[in-house]
Design a protein around this motif. Structure first.
Motif, PDB file in Angstrom:
ATOM      1  N   VAL A 231      88.211  28.344  37.859  1.00 29.70           N
ATOM      2  CA  VAL A 231      89.117  27.806  38.758  1.00 29.70           C
ATOM      3  C   VAL A 231      90.335  27.336  37.834  1.00 29.70           C
ATOM      4  O   VAL A 231      90.210  26.268  37.305  1.00 29.70           O
ATOM      5  CB  VAL A 231      88.571  27.092  39.718  1.00 29.70           C
ATOM      6  N   ILE A 232      91.379  28.125  37.761  1.00 29.23           N
ATOM      7  CA  ILE A 232      92.698  27.738  37.128  1.00 29.23           C
ATOM      8  C   ILE A 232      93.318  26.743  38.347  1.00 29.23           C
ATOM      9  O   ILE A 232      93.790  25.830  37.741  1.00 29.23           O
ATOM     10  CB  ILE A 232      93.440  28.884  36.803  1.00 29.23           C
ATOM     11  N   ASN A 233      93.516  27.095  39.375  1.00 31.07           N
ATOM     12  CA  ASN A 233      93.989  26.303  40.454  1.00 31.07           C
ATOM     13  C   ASN A 233      93.264  26.661  41.866  1.00 31.07           C
ATOM     14  O   ASN A 233      92.812  27.738  41.886  1.00 31.07           O
ATOM     15  CB  ASN A 233      95.707  26.125  40.673  1.00 31.07           C
ATOM     16  N   PRO A 234      93.855  25.955  42.901  1.00 30.26           N
ATOM     17  CA  PRO A 234      93.098  26.199  44.202  1.00 30.26           C
ATOM     18  C   PRO A 234      93.368  27.972  44.670  1.00 30.26           C
ATOM     19  O   PRO A 234      92.319  28.158  45.597  1.00 30.26           O
ATOM     20  CB  PRO A 234      93.814  25.265  45.244  1.00 30.26           C
ATOM     21  N   ASN A 235      94.188  28.437  44.086  1.00 23.61           N
ATOM     22  CA  ASN A 235      94.497  29.829  44.445  1.00 23.61           C
ATOM     23  C   ASN A 235      94.438  30.805  43.529  1.00 23.61           C
ATOM     24  O   ASN A 235      94.886  31.983  43.415  1.00 23.61           O
ATOM     25  CB  ASN A 235      95.787  30.001  45.316  1.00 23.61           C
ATOM     26  N   ILE A 236      94.165  30.363  42.209  1.00 21.33           N
ATOM     27  CA  ILE A 236      93.989  31.442  41.103  1.00 21.33           C
ATOM     28  C   ILE A 236      92.668  31.438  40.368  1.00 21.33           C
ATOM     29  O   ILE A 236      92.185  30.175  40.194  1.00 21.33           O
ATOM     30  CB  ILE A 236      95.181  31.148  40.126  1.00 21.33           C
ATOM     31  N   THR A 237      92.104  32.144  40.345  1.00 21.11           N
ATOM     32  CA  THR A 237      90.524  32.144  39.796  1.00 21.11           C
ATOM     33  C   THR A 237      90.469  33.196  38.542  1.00 21.11           C
ATOM     34  O   THR A 237      90.967  34.329  39.023  1.00 21.11           O
ATOM     35  CB  THR A 237      89.541  32.634  40.972  1.00 21.11           C
ATOM     36  N   LEU A 238      89.924  32.840  37.598  1.00 21.83           N
ATOM     37  CA  LEU A 238      89.564  33.795  36.450  1.00 21.83           C
ATOM     38  C   LEU A 238      87.912  34.201  36.695  1.00 21.83           C
ATOM     39  O   LEU A 238      87.242  33.145  36.417  1.00 21.83           O
ATOM     40  CB  LEU A 238      89.746  33.383  35.193  1.00 21.83           C
ATOM     41  N   ARG A 239      87.768  35.359  37.020  1.00 18.79           N
ATOM     42  CA  ARG A 239      86.225  35.755  37.111  1.00 18.79           C
ATOM     43  C   ARG A 239      85.669  36.584  36.086  1.00 18.79           C
ATOM     44  O   ARG A 239      86.079  37.356  35.699  1.00 18.79           O
ATOM     45  CB  ARG A 239      86.110  36.371  38.408  1.00 18.79           C
ATOM     46  N   PHE A 240      84.439  36.133  35.554  1.00 16.00           N
ATOM     47  CA  PHE A 240      83.877  36.783  34.443  1.00 16.00           C
ATOM     48  C   PHE A 240      82.542  37.430  35.243  1.00 16.00           C
ATOM     49  O   PHE A 240      82.023  36.973  36.057  1.00 16.00           O
ATOM     50  CB  PHE A 240      83.406  35.950  33.302  1.00 16.00           C
ATOM     51  N   GLY A 241      82.477  38.731  34.760  1.00 17.69           N
ATOM     52  CA  GLY A 241      81.259  39.424  35.588  1.00 17.69           C
ATOM     53  C   GLY A 241      80.370  40.399  34.368  1.00 17.69           C
ATOM     54  O   GLY A 241      81.168  40.839  33.400  1.00 17.69           O
ATOM     55  N   ALA A 242      79.335  40.640  34.612  1.00 18.27           N
ATOM     56  CA  ALA A 242      78.477  41.524  33.889  1.00 18.27           C
ATOM     57  C   ALA A 242      77.333  41.726  34.703  1.00 18.27           C
ATOM     58  O   ALA A 242      76.818  41.217  35.544  1.00 18.27           O
ATOM     59  CB  ALA A 242      77.931  40.638  32.534  1.00 18.27           C
ATOM     60  N   SER A 243      76.682  43.140  34.495  1.00 13.41           N
ATOM     61  CA  SER A 243      75.909  43.846  35.090  1.00 13.41           C
ATOM     62  C   SER A 243      75.003  44.505  34.220  1.00 13.41           C
ATOM     63  O   SER A 243      75.785  45.060  33.155  1.00 13.41           O
ATOM     64  CB  SER A 243      75.931  44.464  36.305  1.00 13.41           C
ATOM     65  N   ALA A 244      73.696  44.822  34.136  1.00 16.19           N
ATOM     66  CA  ALA A 244      72.941  45.744  33.308  1.00 16.19           C
ATOM     67  C   ALA A 244      71.738  46.406  34.107  1.00 16.19           C
ATOM     68  O   ALA A 244      71.267  45.683  34.845  1.00 16.19           O
ATOM     69  CB  ALA A 244      72.203  44.881  32.265  1.00 16.19           C
ATOM     70  N   THR A 245      71.531  47.555  33.641  1.00 21.69           N
ATOM     71  CA  THR A 245      70.446  48.585  34.093  1.00 21.69           C
ATOM     72  C   THR A 245      69.485  48.558  32.981  1.00 21.69           C
ATOM     73  O   THR A 245      69.896  49.121  32.029  1.00 21.69           O
ATOM     74  CB  THR A 245      70.817  49.612  35.013  1.00 21.69           C
ATOM     75  N   LEU A 246      67.985  48.144  33.451  1.00 23.25           N
ATOM     76  CA  LEU A 246      66.989  48.182  32.180  1.00 23.25           C
ATOM     77  C   LEU A 246      66.709  49.773  32.246  1.00 23.25           C
ATOM     78  O   LEU A 246      66.703  50.483  32.814  1.00 23.25           O
ATOM     79  CB  LEU A 246      65.861  47.311  32.622  1.00 23.25           C
ATOM     80  N   LYS A 247      66.280  49.976  30.771  1.00 17.12           N
ATOM     81  CA  LYS A 247      65.912  51.278  30.408  1.00 17.12           C
ATOM     82  C   LYS A 247      64.733  51.619  31.390  1.00 17.12           C
ATOM     83  O   LYS A 247      63.810  50.796  31.789  1.00 17.12           O
ATOM     84  CB  LYS A 247      65.391  51.570  29.162  1.00 17.12           C
ATOM     85  N   GLN A 248      64.310  52.861  31.962  1.00 15.82           N
ATOM     86  CA  GLN A 248      63.236  53.370  32.758  1.00 15.82           C
ATOM     87  C   GLN A 248      62.684  54.574  31.951  1.00 15.82           C
ATOM     88  O   GLN A 248      63.121  55.091  31.191  1.00 15.82           O
ATOM     89  CB  GLN A 248      64.046  53.803  33.911  1.00 15.82           C
ATOM     90  N   SER A 249      61.339  54.502  32.324  1.00 23.17           N
ATOM     91  CA  SER A 249      60.456  55.493  32.268  1.00 23.17           C
ATOM     92  C   SER A 249      60.078  55.977  33.361  1.00 23.17           C
ATOM     93  O   SER A 249      59.123  55.478  34.240  1.00 23.17           O
ATOM     94  CB  SER A 249      59.203  55.228  31.448  1.00 23.17           C
ATOM     95  N   LEU A 250      60.490  57.299  33.734  1.00 20.00           N
ATOM     96  CA  LEU A 250      60.354  57.725  35.106  1.00 20.00           C
ATOM     97  C   LEU A 250      58.889  58.615  35.015  1.00 20.00           C
ATOM     98  O   LEU A 250      58.671  59.460  34.043  1.00 20.00           O
ATOM     99  CB  LEU A 250      61.311  58.797  35.309  1.00 20.00           C
ATOM    100  N   LYS A 251      58.082  58.477  36.047  1.00 17.11           N
ATOM    101  CA  LYS A 251      56.669  59.424  36.078  1.00 17.11           C
ATOM    102  C   LYS A 251      57.313  60.801  36.514  1.00 17.11           C
ATOM    103  O   LYS A 251      57.858  60.760  37.764  1.00 17.11           O
ATOM    104  CB  LYS A 251      55.754  58.979  36.959  1.00 17.11           C
ATOM    105  N   ALA A 252      56.729  61.802  35.766  1.00 16.81           N
ATOM    106  CA  ALA A 252      57.206  63.165  36.490  1.00 16.81           C
ATOM    107  C   ALA A 252      56.226  64.206  36.286  1.00 16.81           C
ATOM    108  O   ALA A 252      54.970  63.861  35.680  1.00 16.81           O
ATOM    109  CB  ALA A 252      58.297  63.778  35.441  1.00 16.81           C
ATOM    110  N   LYS A 253      56.340  65.190  37.222  1.00 21.94           N
ATOM    111  CA  LYS A 253      55.203  66.137  37.274  1.00 21.94           C
ATOM    112  C   LYS A 253      56.094  67.410  37.309  1.00 21.94           C
ATOM    113  O   LYS A 253      57.109  67.623  37.864  1.00 21.94           O
ATOM    114  CB  LYS A 253      54.440  66.047  38.774  1.00 21.94           C
ATOM    115  N   GLN A 254      55.429  68.518  36.648  1.00 18.33           N
ATOM    116  CA  GLN A 254      56.174  69.970  36.384  1.00 18.33           C
ATOM    117  C   GLN A 254      55.174  71.007  36.991  1.00 18.33           C
ATOM    118  O   GLN A 254      54.121  70.941  36.649  1.00 18.33           O
ATOM    119  CB  GLN A 254      56.250  70.164  35.082  1.00 18.33           C
ATOM    120  N   ASP A 255      55.893  72.009  37.420  1.00 18.98           N
ATOM    121  CA  ASP A 255      55.190  73.290  37.880  1.00 18.98           C
ATOM    122  C   ASP A 255      56.013  74.394  36.791  1.00 18.98           C
ATOM    123  O   ASP A 255      57.204  74.241  36.811  1.00 18.98           O
ATOM    124  CB  ASP A 255      55.570  73.655  39.410  1.00 18.98           C
ATOM    125  N   LEU A 256      55.471  75.020  36.027  1.00 18.93           N
ATOM    126  CA  LEU A 256      55.784  75.848  35.221  1.00 18.93           C
ATOM    127  C   LEU A 256      55.424  77.447  35.431  1.00 18.93           C
ATOM    128  O   LEU A 256      54.133  77.501  35.664  1.00 18.93           O
ATOM    129  CB  LEU A 256      55.597  75.465  33.726  1.00 18.93           C
TER     130      LEU A 256
END
Length: 447
Positions: A231-256
């Motif tokens: 908070v810089i003053n009552p009406n001005i804000t500096l907002r920091f943000g971050a997000s992350a999606t973890l790596k995934q291992s999807l279970k799959a089935k195939q018809d060939l």
């Protein structure tokens, strides 16, 4: 009972819009969707897309920023969000020279957010959104020595989706949130080889072949986010943000399926021989981790009741994904690590205006650039996009009915690739989103 009926009606309408729009994409033909799990689609809220896609430092009391679950803590009213996109793209090929254009009506998201505990700043969100889509049909002509000519037809369709639920909470100046849910999708590909006589334009006695693969997959996922307000003053804000999606291992089935076929008199494919066939072959699809971080400078105004309303926001953001670690049944693809840099913001001339509607409209703009995750021809695909948008209040908030609705729009212009690439893409998208809000779950004082 009336409240429950209203919620169910809005959810049903949103699902019908999503399912209905998902079927109107048959004209699309994107060779880029051959790689990985398809062509990645914008997954942000229409509000964020109007600001070049900036999401990690953004928070709003009346809309759902599902790209960063930390923002759920800022929800003040129950909100139902649904979004759709009109996608216009033009593909150009340098060798052979060619051009293809398509217009498609596509779903963007459906979500509902609930401030389950306003005193403790806890918000709950659930919804459904597409992540990628596959739709291509490509022909390749070849001259076969000693036989004649052939045509290879490469086709694919499918898509990747996420059903999610998330929770966000605020502790002082810090917001933390988490999303979980189920990722699922389908990838169907086929390669058909036709051999024919170019002199007589008639088929000669060689059987056509078809190599088809249908892969279905799914797995639970997890992503998280945080936001911190300086908070810089009552009406001005500096907002920091971050997000992350973890790596995934999807279970799959195939018809060939590997087969030979011919066409009957009606033009339908008729199997001659099944050379090879396997069903439900188990495997794994590995998806990379994705990281996003940004900072926003926000200015607010205070109304007569002491409530803060947004006046202006200016933000920057960086996103990266490690697509070089992607694998499909143990095999890599023509993918590389991607990144994107965004600059954008929004502005309301006078959010407290009584006399002028256009002074209460939110105006948005932004620009993004970076490197795509596809490396089809061994050369990087550059990314460049410009966006504008607006938030149009349907009616001004009034204390005696507690209902207000905003129609959000975003227009995106962009290019994928440059003169170094054999295939480039220009796109023009118009996105529409509706945020329906109400102050629900209030205990009645009088009957």
């Amino acid at each position: 009972m009336l409240l429950v009926s209203t919620i169910k009606t809005k959810i049903r309408i949103g699902i019908l819009l999503l399912l209905g729009s998902a079927t109107v994409s048959a004209q699309e033909n994107s060779p880029f969707s051959r790689y990985g799990l398809g062509d990645l689609v914008p997954t942000q809220h229409v509000i964020n897309r109007g600001m070049a896609g900036i999401s990690s430092p953004y928070i709003d009391a009346q809309s759902i920023n599902f790209s960063n679950p930390a923002s759920y803590s800022g929800l003040k009213v129950v909100t139902f969000d649904v979004g759709v996109t009109i996608d216009n793209r033009t593909l150009k090929s340098a060798n052979p020279t060619g051009k293809f254009s398509s217009v498609n009506f596509l779903p963007s998201y459906i979500a509902m957010g609930l401030p389950i505990n306003k005193k403790q700043n806890i918000g709950l969100v659930f919804g459904l959104k597409p992540v990628s889509r596959i739709n291509y049909s490509i022909q390749e002509f070849k001259r076969l020595p000693g036989i004649d000519s052939s045509v290879a037809l490469y086709e694919g369709n499918g898509g990747f989706n996420q059903l999610f639920i998330g929770l966000g909470k605020r502790w002082g100046k810090l917001n933390l949130g988490i999303n979980t849910g189920y990722s699922f999708g389908r990838k169907e590909t086929s390669t058909k080889i036709f051999i024919f006589n170019t002199d007589t334009s008639s088929f000669i006695p060689f059987s056509n072949s078809n190599t088809g693969t249908i892969t279905t997959y799914g797995q639970f996922f997890l992503n998280g986010g945080l936001q911190y307000d300086a908070v810089i003053n009552p009406n001005i804000t500096l907002r920091f943000g971050a997000s992350a999606t973890l790596k995934q291992s999807l279970k799959a089935k195939q018809d060939l399926l590997r087969e030979t076929f011919q066409f009957d008199a009606s033009g339908n494919a008729l199997r001659l021989d099944s050379v090879f066939q396997v069903t439900e072959k188990a495997g794994t699809i590995k998806l990379p981790a994705t990281y996003t971080a940004g900072v926003a400078l926000q200015k607010t105004l205070t109304d007569r009741l002491g409530n803060k309303v947004d006046k202006a926001t200016l933000a920057i953001e960086y996103e990266s994904a490690q697509w070089s670690k992607y694998s499909f049944y143990g095999q890599p693809d023509k993918l590389i690590n991607s990144w994107k840099f965004r600059v954008g913001g929004q502005f309301v001339p006078n959010p407290l205006s009584i006399n002028s509607y256009w002074n209460r409209v939110t105006y948005r703009a932004g620009v993004n650039f970076g490197k795509d995750h596809i490396n089809a021809d061994g050369k990087e695909l550059s990314l460049l996009g410009v966006t504008i948008g607006a938030g149009l209040p349907v009616r001004k908030w009034r204390s005696f009915d507690n209902q207000f609705t905003v129609i959000n729009t975003a227009i995106e212009f962009g290019k994928r690739g440059n003169s170094n690439n054999n295939i480039t893409e220009n796109y023009f998208r118009i996105a529409f989103g509706v945020s329906l809000s109400d102050i629900w779950f209030i205990k009645r004082k009088y009957d």
